[in-house]
Design a protein around this motif. Structure first.
Motif, PDB file in Angstrom:
ATOM      1  N   PHE A 130       0.663  -1.082  -0.008  1.00 19.66           N
ATOM      2  CA  PHE A 130       0.201   0.094  -0.063  1.00 19.66           C
ATOM      3  C   PHE A 130       0.932   1.318  -0.160  1.00 19.66           C
ATOM      4  O   PHE A 130       0.560   2.184  -0.833  1.00 19.66           O
ATOM      5  N   ILE A 131       2.130   1.170   0.644  1.00 19.60           N
ATOM      6  CA  ILE A 131       2.634   2.567   0.942  1.00 19.60           C
ATOM      7  C   ILE A 131       3.801   2.285  -0.180  1.00 19.60           C
ATOM      8  O   ILE A 131       3.903   3.404  -0.925  1.00 19.60           O
ATOM      9  N   ALA A 132       4.157   1.279  -0.748  1.00 26.28           N
ATOM     10  CA  ALA A 132       5.062   1.239  -2.049  1.00 26.28           C
ATOM     11  C   ALA A 132       4.181   2.047  -3.138  1.00 26.28           C
ATOM     12  O   ALA A 132       4.790   2.709  -4.251  1.00 26.28           O
ATOM     13  N   VAL A 133       3.062   1.737  -3.223  1.00 28.72           N
ATOM     14  CA  VAL A 133       2.246   2.321  -4.679  1.00 28.72           C
ATOM     15  C   VAL A 133       2.185   3.811  -4.238  1.00 28.72           C
ATOM     16  O   VAL A 133       2.304   4.582  -5.370  1.00 28.72           O
ATOM     17  N   LEU A 134       2.014   3.988  -3.051  1.00 30.18           N
ATOM     18  CA  LEU A 134       1.879   5.750  -2.663  1.00 30.18           C
ATOM     19  C   LEU A 134       3.114   6.387  -2.863  1.00 30.18           C
ATOM     20  O   LEU A 134       3.122   7.289  -3.565  1.00 30.18           O
ATOM     21  N   THR A 135       4.449   5.932  -2.581  1.00 27.06           N
ATOM     22  CA  THR A 135       5.751   6.509  -2.562  1.00 27.06           C
ATOM     23  C   THR A 135       6.522   6.178  -3.777  1.00 27.06           C
ATOM     24  O   THR A 135       7.331   6.856  -4.224  1.00 27.06           O
ATOM     25  N   GLY A 136       6.320   4.906  -4.240  1.00 25.65           N
ATOM     26  CA  GLY A 136       7.197   4.623  -5.503  1.00 25.65           C
ATOM     27  C   GLY A 136       8.567   3.942  -4.957  1.00 25.65           C
ATOM     28  O   GLY A 136       9.594   3.802  -5.777  1.00 25.65           O
ATOM     29  N   ILE A 137       8.715   3.872  -3.650  1.00 24.78           N
ATOM     30  CA  ILE A 137       9.848   3.397  -3.067  1.00 24.78           C
ATOM     31  C   ILE A 137       9.583   1.943  -2.723  1.00 24.78           C
ATOM     32  O   ILE A 137       8.675   1.358  -1.996  1.00 24.78           O
ATOM     33  N   SER A 138      10.329   0.844  -3.388  1.00 23.42           N
ATOM     34  CA  SER A 138      10.194  -0.458  -3.012  1.00 23.42           C
ATOM     35  C   SER A 138      11.031  -1.120  -2.160  1.00 23.42           C
ATOM     36  O   SER A 138      12.266  -0.277  -1.977  1.00 23.42           O
ATOM     37  N   ASN A 139      11.080  -2.374  -1.696  1.00 28.83           N
ATOM     38  CA  ASN A 139      12.083  -2.776  -0.856  1.00 28.83           C
ATOM     39  C   ASN A 139      13.420  -2.997  -1.404  1.00 28.83           C
ATOM     40  O   ASN A 139      14.278  -2.651  -0.730  1.00 28.83           O
ATOM     41  N   SER A 140      13.592  -3.231  -2.730  1.00 27.81           N
ATOM     42  CA  SER A 140      14.841  -3.474  -3.351  1.00 27.81           C
ATOM     43  C   SER A 140      15.558  -2.063  -3.329  1.00 27.81           C
ATOM     44  O   SER A 140      16.907  -1.992  -3.134  1.00 27.81           O
ATOM     45  N   MET A 141      14.780  -0.853  -3.640  1.00 26.79           N
ATOM     46  CA  MET A 141      15.612   0.313  -3.693  1.00 26.79           C
ATOM     47  C   MET A 141      15.949   0.798  -2.213  1.00 26.79           C
ATOM     48  O   MET A 141      17.114   1.480  -2.221  1.00 26.79           O
ATOM     49  N   VAL A 142      15.497   0.282  -1.016  1.00 30.22           N
ATOM     50  CA  VAL A 142      16.143   0.569  -0.077  1.00 30.22           C
ATOM     51  C   VAL A 142      17.145  -0.494   0.885  1.00 30.22           C
ATOM     52  O   VAL A 142      17.638   0.047   1.741  1.00 30.22           O
ATOM     53  N   ARG A 143      17.448  -1.498   0.165  1.00 26.29           N
ATOM     54  CA  ARG A 143      18.034  -2.621   0.754  1.00 26.29           C
ATOM     55  C   ARG A 143      19.393  -2.131   0.915  1.00 26.29           C
ATOM     56  O   ARG A 143      19.927  -2.698   1.977  1.00 26.29           O
ATOM     57  N   ASP A 144      20.017  -1.390   0.310  1.00 18.56           N
ATOM     58  CA  ASP A 144      21.670  -0.956   0.608  1.00 18.56           C
ATOM     59  C   ASP A 144      21.590   0.489   1.054  1.00 18.56           C
ATOM     60  O   ASP A 144      22.720   0.985   1.167  1.00 18.56           O
ATOM     61  N   ALA A 145      20.330   1.064   1.323  1.00 17.65           N
ATOM     62  CA  ALA A 145      20.440   2.229   1.892  1.00 17.65           C
ATOM     63  C   ALA A 145      20.856   2.506   3.325  1.00 17.65           C
ATOM     64  O   ALA A 145      20.852   1.536   4.055  1.00 17.65           O
ATOM     65  N   PRO A 146      21.620   3.531   3.814  1.00 18.78           N
ATOM     66  CA  PRO A 146      22.041   3.804   5.164  1.00 18.78           C
ATOM     67  C   PRO A 146      20.788   3.543   6.093  1.00 18.78           C
ATOM     68  O   PRO A 146      19.653   4.054   5.776  1.00 18.78           O
ATOM     69  N   PRO A 147      21.007   3.094   7.275  1.00 20.61           N
ATOM     70  CA  PRO A 147      19.960   3.195   8.313  1.00 20.61           C
ATOM     71  C   PRO A 147      19.471   4.693   8.932  1.00 20.61           C
ATOM     72  O   PRO A 147      20.513   5.452   8.813  1.00 20.61           O
ATOM     73  N   ILE A 148      18.419   4.737   9.722  1.00 14.85           N
ATOM     74  CA  ILE A 148      18.174   5.926  10.125  1.00 14.85           C
ATOM     75  C   ILE A 148      19.344   6.396  11.157  1.00 14.85           C
ATOM     76  O   ILE A 148      19.394   7.695  11.228  1.00 14.85           O
ATOM     77  N   GLU A 149      20.096   5.429  11.783  1.00 15.37           N
ATOM     78  CA  GLU A 149      21.074   5.987  12.832  1.00 15.37           C
ATOM     79  C   GLU A 149      22.287   6.801  12.247  1.00 15.37           C
ATOM     80  O   GLU A 149      22.874   7.502  12.746  1.00 15.37           O
TER      81      GLU A 149
END
Length: 596
Positions: free
Chosen positions: A81-100
């Motif tokens: 539901f959120i991926a449809v809204l933002t266009g951000i998928s799980n694969s896109m954030v897999r190698d992204a830095p954490p919030i820390e």
């Protein structure tokens, strides 16, 4: 892959400083603003939602000084539901830095700036939440909310609402908001500068003036302060009337006199209300025993008088329902009234468009017939296009037998009345497949249909549970220390009172119940009151401290009902909710438009 970037630029904005002399306070042209936007997995950080992207733009004096953007690994699955809204998928954030790692980088970028966001409590609230989780001190940022500011500046002639997308069009933003953090931040920069340009012509040139700006109340409004003098300091309903005693506006308050006085002071800045006060010649107050009684009386009076200056609740009769018919080959039908015909109903819906979205969601899951009218007892027609597409069992041409069709109808009835899991699961799978193929627009249609259905099913189940009860008597200790008591019959408020000091509580409740309005039950989710009245009563019954004194009937909702699915859809809706009601603060017609 996620990247973090500080990109200095020198792009010129349309906003320029408008005063050539030093003002008292801090001139806006000298302030550095950090306009920020977030994308998240849901609407509440406290409930476990995570940040998936941070975008920010730093500006001063109309110039862009730099930009910040990073995807954030939420370490949890992003709901379809959120991926449809933002266009951000799980694969896109897999190698992204954490919030820390992402949060300290953003705070370093924003250091020394005034934070700006569209619907700032959402974005800033998320950032503060994760700062607390990390044990990181939160900088003493000053915060501006462009949504809050817009409702004081933008008129209905400018835009239909105060969504970021609508305001971006008003101010000719070069960036179209698309629910990606940096794009939305860039659009918010243009909106901020457009708002400053408008306010500059009204004498707003410092940060202090911007933070405290409100529209001016006319002298004519102030002169009518005497209309509030005869009202009591007690809960109730007030009615503004014109010189012919016609009701112009109905409102409610816990303190009638104090609330009505605000209509004649600088705290009242809504343009249409200023117009109403100009026409008003008297104010009538109706004292109520409790705030809930006042809210219910307000709804009933608005429905009765349909005052010109009330925007909501004027036409409670204009609703729609979905009906699962009782016939040989049942179908779903869109109707305006609930009949005593043993059929099952879903609703009410405030608009036909919303009802049609819900109908589409059900038809996507259950292949019941969509043709109107009764079918012949023996097959006599060829199959329709829907049957050829596999979306209808096609009883018209004998493609299905009565028992198979009845089984589908039983599943549909169970979905409407008890457990919506089949619809939720089927449409979620479809959205996931579409999102995986980046068909976000098409997936968004299914998302809206599903959210509409879940909300409608939950609403129907909650209302039906209440209105099936012939009587509920409930009490709550109020801030004054006294007990308020309400008698609810078939979802309608039948009596309200406050137990006097020293009185016998049991005797008082018996007398109040005996004198309560007689209410008869009827079919449908809201047989004895409007849906809005029954929902207000439900909110009170579910509020902290309420004690059930007596319940005639069974007040229960299905354990597997639609309410358990509401959290994710309502959170997603609230997470991007930047619409500010237009019955809030407004200015008169626009006094200055930016040069295109």
């Amino acid at each position: 892959m996620s990247t973090t970037a500080h990109r200095p630029t020198r792009e010129k904005s349309r906003w320029e400083a408008q005063r050539s002399f030093d003002e008292l306070g801090r001139p806006l042209r000298d302030m550095t603003f950090c306009v920020v936007d977030l994308e998240t997995t849901g609407g509440s950080a406290a409930a476990g939602s995570m940040i998936t992207e941070i975008g920010a733009v730093k500006v001063r004096g109309g110039e862009v000084l730099g930009e910040f953007q990073t995807l954030v690994n939420p370490h949890t699955e992003i709901p379809a539901f959120i991926a449809v809204l933002t266009g951000i998928s799980n694969s896109m954030v897999r190698d992204a830095p954490p919030i820390e790692a992402a949060l300290p980088a953003f705070l370093d970028f924003a250091a020394g700036c005034v934070l700006v966001a569209h619907n700032a409590p959402f974005d800033v609230g998320f950032l503060q939440h994760f700062a607390r989780e990390q044990g990181r001190p939160w900088p003493k940022f000053e915060v501006l909310d462009t949504a809050k500011l817009a409702r004081r500046v933008i008129t209905r002639d400018d835009a239909p609402n105060c969504k970021l997308s609508s305001l971006a069009k008003v101010f000719g933003s070069t960036t179209t908001p698309n629910h990606r953090a940096l794009s939305d931040a860039r659009a918010t920069v243009d909106v901020l500068h457009g708002l400053m340009e408008r306010l500059g012509s009204l004498g707003v040139h410092t940060l202090e003036e911007l933070q405290t700006f409100s529209a001016r109340v006319s002298t004519a409004q102030r002169r009518k302060r005497h209309l509030a003098e005869g009202l009591p300091h007690s809960p109730g309903v007030y009615l503004f009337r014109d010189d012919r005693a016609r009701v112009l506006y109905v409102g409610t308050s816990k303190d009638l006199r104090t609330r009505v006085r605000t209509y004649f002071t600088s705290s009242e800045t809504r343009t249409r209300i200023g117009e109403m006060v100009g026409l008003a010649e008297s104010v009538t107050g109706i004292e109520c025993a409790t705030p809930l009684e006042a809210e219910v009386r307000e709804l009933r009076l608005i429905a009765e008088h349909k005052p010109k200056y009330n925007r909501r609740s004027r036409f409670p009769e204009k609703v729609h329902f979905l009906k699962l018919t009782r016939e040989a080959w049942p179908r779903l039908s869109l109707v305006r009234k609930v009949l005593d015909d043993d059929a099952d109903y879903l609703g009410p819906f405030s608009s036909k468009k919303t009802a049609e979205k819900c109908l589409a969601a059900l038809h996507e899951t259950f292949p019941v017939r969509q043709c109107s009218g009764r079918l012949p007892l023996t097959p006599s027609r060829s199959a329709c296009v829907l049957a050829e597409m596999g979306r209808c069992l096609s009883p018209c041409d004998g493609s299905t037998d009565a028992s198979t069709y009845a089984a589908i109808v039983r599943q549909l009835r169970d979905t409407l009345l008890r457990n919506p899991h089949e619809v939720v699961e089927a449409i979620n799978q479809r959205m996931t497949a579409l999102a995986d193929h980046e068909r976000f627009e098409e997936a968004g249609i299914h998302r809206d249909r599903l959210a509409t259905f879940v909300r409608a099913a939950a609403r129907t189940q909650r209302l039906s549970a209440l209105t099936r009860c012939p009587e509920i008597v409930a009490a709550r200790r109020e801030d004054s220390g006294r007990w308020s008591v309400h008698v609810i019959r078939h979802g309608r408020l039948a009596a309200a009172g406050v137990i006097p000091p020293g009185a016998d509580a049991h005797q008082y409740v018996r007398e109040l119940t005996a004198s309560a309005e007689t209410v008869s039950g009827a079919p449908g989710p809201v047989p004895a009151a409007t849906a809005e009245e029954s929902e207000k009563i439900l909110r009170w019954l579910e509020s902290p401290g309420v004690r059930l004194v007596d319940v005639d009937g069974e007040w229960v909702c299905p354990l597997g009902g639609a309410a358990r699915h509401l959290a994710v859809y309502d959170a997603a809706n609230q997470s991007r909710l930047s619409l500010v009601p237009f019955d809030e603060q407004r200015l008169p017609a626009p006094v200055h438009r930016p040069v295109r």
